[in-house]
Motif scaffolding. Structure first.
Motif, PDB file in Angstrom:
ATOM      1  N   PHE A  14      35.887  77.602  33.049  1.00  0.00           N
ATOM      2  CA  PHE A  14      37.168  77.127  32.539  1.00  0.00           C
ATOM      3  C   PHE A  14      38.178  78.262  32.561  1.00  0.00           C
ATOM      4  CE2 PHE A  14      39.740  76.795  28.495  1.00  0.00           C
ATOM      5  CZ  PHE A  14      40.741  76.032  29.092  1.00  0.00           C
ATOM      6  N   ASN A  15      39.229  78.070  33.320  1.00  0.00           N
ATOM      7  CA  ASN A  15      40.291  79.065  33.410  1.00  0.00           C
ATOM      8  C   ASN A  15      41.378  78.715  32.401  1.00  0.00           C
ATOM      9  OD1 ASN A  15      42.328  80.816  34.074  1.00  0.00           O
ATOM     10  ND2 ASN A  15      42.843  79.829  36.041  1.00  0.00           N
ATOM     11  N   GLY A  18      44.722  77.859  33.523  1.00  0.00           N
ATOM     12  CA  GLY A  18      44.853  76.621  34.284  1.00  0.00           C
ATOM     13  C   GLY A  18      45.195  75.437  33.418  1.00  0.00           C
ATOM     14  N   SER A  21      44.627  70.901  33.413  1.00  0.00           N
ATOM     15  CA  SER A  21      44.022  70.601  34.705  1.00  0.00           C
ATOM     16  C   SER A  21      42.682  71.308  34.848  1.00  0.00           C
ATOM     17  CB  SER A  21      44.972  71.029  35.827  1.00  0.00           C
ATOM     18  OG  SER A  21      44.386  70.815  37.085  1.00  0.00           O
ATOM     19  N   SER A  22      42.628  72.570  34.414  1.00  0.00           N
ATOM     20  CA  SER A  22      41.380  73.329  34.490  1.00  0.00           C
ATOM     21  C   SER A  22      40.317  72.716  33.591  1.00  0.00           C
ATOM     22  CB  SER A  22      41.630  74.778  34.091  1.00  0.00           C
ATOM     23  OG  SER A  22      40.436  75.519  34.150  1.00  0.00           O
ATOM     24  N   ASN A  25      39.067  69.482  35.273  1.00  0.00           N
ATOM     25  CA  ASN A  25      38.189  69.762  36.406  1.00  0.00           C
ATOM     26  C   ASN A  25      36.839  70.297  35.943  1.00  0.00           C
ATOM     27  OD1 ASN A  25      40.134  68.967  38.247  1.00  0.00           O
ATOM     28  ND2 ASN A  25      40.992  71.029  38.476  1.00  0.00           N
ATOM     29  N   CYS A  26      36.865  71.128  34.913  1.00  0.00           N
ATOM     30  CA  CYS A  26      35.626  71.666  34.364  1.00  0.00           C
ATOM     31  C   CYS A  26      34.750  70.534  33.829  1.00  0.00           C
ATOM     32  CB  CYS A  26      35.951  72.674  33.265  1.00  0.00           C
ATOM     33  SG  CYS A  26      34.527  73.599  32.651  1.00  0.00           S
TER      34      CYS A  26
END
Length: 406
Positions: A14-15, A18, A21-22, A25-26
């Motif tokens: 996990f960024n 980001g 959205s991050s 996506n994670c």
């Protein structure tokens, strides 16, 4: 609740920069690692992924906050959340869209979109949820994310320009309503809210001969003044604040609570909104406490007030930076900072306020738990009568009551 290890043991996935959205996506990546189809994930899957983040961020009521954020993002009532929690979320969306299509077919001859749009709606809701989650991880208050806060059984719009209404403040409202009951209610049928003592609603209060004029100083969201307007027989209500942005929030809350039907709006002119059916003139003057009141009252023909109520800033300046992150970073400082000793506003209200009270006018103020004796002394020195400190539901000093010197 059992949580997947993937969330915290592999946080490098996990960024934080980001954002939502991050996070999204994670989450979707975690599904494949658990052999869960992207079409078959459930609310419980989202919950198990998200809860560890909230807990590690130090959110006190992480599970409750998570449920409320999910219900908001996916437009779910509590019963639907509990019923569908373990089922594929796509199945719920498909069912809901089917019912929506059938309803539109039965009420309109317009062409109806296909059911394929449900997947887009689900993806949008998922994006919305992770946007909410990101904000909560940044310690933005839950009420600001949801855009509302319950107070005394009413829902108030809130944002970063006002303090979110606190349950502690409800005891101020209840005390005023109780006083009104004791002043003029003999042998009448009173209504009540479960868990609270009975108090007069507006239909009961209409039997009173006298209509009240009320002044709500430092109104913020308007939660105190508008709640009183809902329950008391008012002739005039002034909701006053130094912040024009706060007043916009208070005006919107007034519109939502009182002006839902356009035909009920008699006049919208400048800072004045009038509702004919309630018979109360409601004003939203921008003023640094009493500074703008003399000319405003003269213009509107207001002679004085029966009740002055306020939840003024009362936190000591040196303490404000050390408050909980959600308060110190995300709520307006001007609504918190009460000066070096936290008593600046009480001194001004006590000194200047008596000039605006009608004979026998009453003052109700919220105070800090450790300020009772200090605020009481301030009002006694200014000549107020029947000065009394009263407690909140936890038994802590929370309010001050006083009667005008005249």
């Amino acid at each position: 609740m059992k949580n997947r290890n993937v969330n915290l043991e592999n946080k490098h996935e996990f960024n934080p920069t980001g954002g939502a959205s991050s996070l999204k996506n994670c989450f979707l990546d975690s599904l494949s690692k658990e052999s869960i189809s992207k079409e078959a994930f459930s609310l419980q899957d989202i919950e198990q992924f998200s809860l560890p983040f909230l807990e590690e961020a130090g959110i006190a009521e992480a599970e409750l906050d998570l449920r409320l954020l999910m219900q908001e993002a996916f437009s779910l009532e509590t019963k639907d959340y509990l019923l569908w929690k373990r089922e594929a979320l796509s199945a719920f969306y498909r069912k809901r869209e089917t019912l929506s299509v059938l309803y539109r077919k039965s009420t309109s001859e317009e062409p109806v979109a296909s059911l394929s749009c449900f997947s887009g709606a689900l993806d949008s809701a998922l994006t919305c949820f992770f946007s909410f989650l990101e904000k909560r991880l940044e310690r933005i208050p839950l009420s600001q994310i949801l855009g509302r806060q319950e107070f005394f059984g009413l829902s108030f719009l809130v944002n970063e320009n006002v303090l979110s209404p606190r349950q502690d403040t409800e005891c101020i409202v209840e005390r005023i309503l109780q006083e009104e009951k004791e002043k003029g209610k003999s042998g009448e049928r009173n209504k009540g809210i479960p868990g609270r003592s009975a108090f007069p609603f507006v239909e009961d209060a209409n039997t009173n001969e006298k209509q009240l004029s009320l002044l709500d100083l430092c109104t913020g969201s308007g939660c105190i003044g508008l709640t009183l307007l809902k329950h008391l027989n008012c002739k005039t209500m002034l909701l006053l604040d130094k912040s024009d942005k706060a007043l916009e929030v208070a005006k919107e809350n007034y519109r939502r609570l009182f002006l839902e039907d356009e035909e009920r709006i008699a006049n919208v002119e400048g800072g004045h909104l009038r509702e004919q059916k309630n018979r109360a003139s409601v004003y939203f003057p921008e003023s640094d406490l009493f500074s703008a009141l003399p000319s405003f009252m003269e213009e509107k023909g207001i002679s004085g007030f029966d009740v002055l109520v306020s939840n003024p800033p009362y936190i000591r300046s040196s303490v404000v930076p050390g408050l909980d992150e959600e308060v110190a970073l995300h709520e307006p400082r001007m609504a918190l900072d009460g000066g070096a000793d936290g008593l600046d506003f009480y001194r001004r209200i006590a000194k200047e306020g008596k000039c605006f009270l009608l004979p026998g006018g009453r003052v109700y103020l919220e105070i800090g738990y450790d300020q009772g004796e200090s605020v009481k002394s301030i009002f006694q020195k200014e000549g107020y009568r029947e000065v009394e400190v009263f407690q909140d539901y936890e038994g802590r000093d929370r309010g001050l009551y006083a009667v005008s010197p005249t």
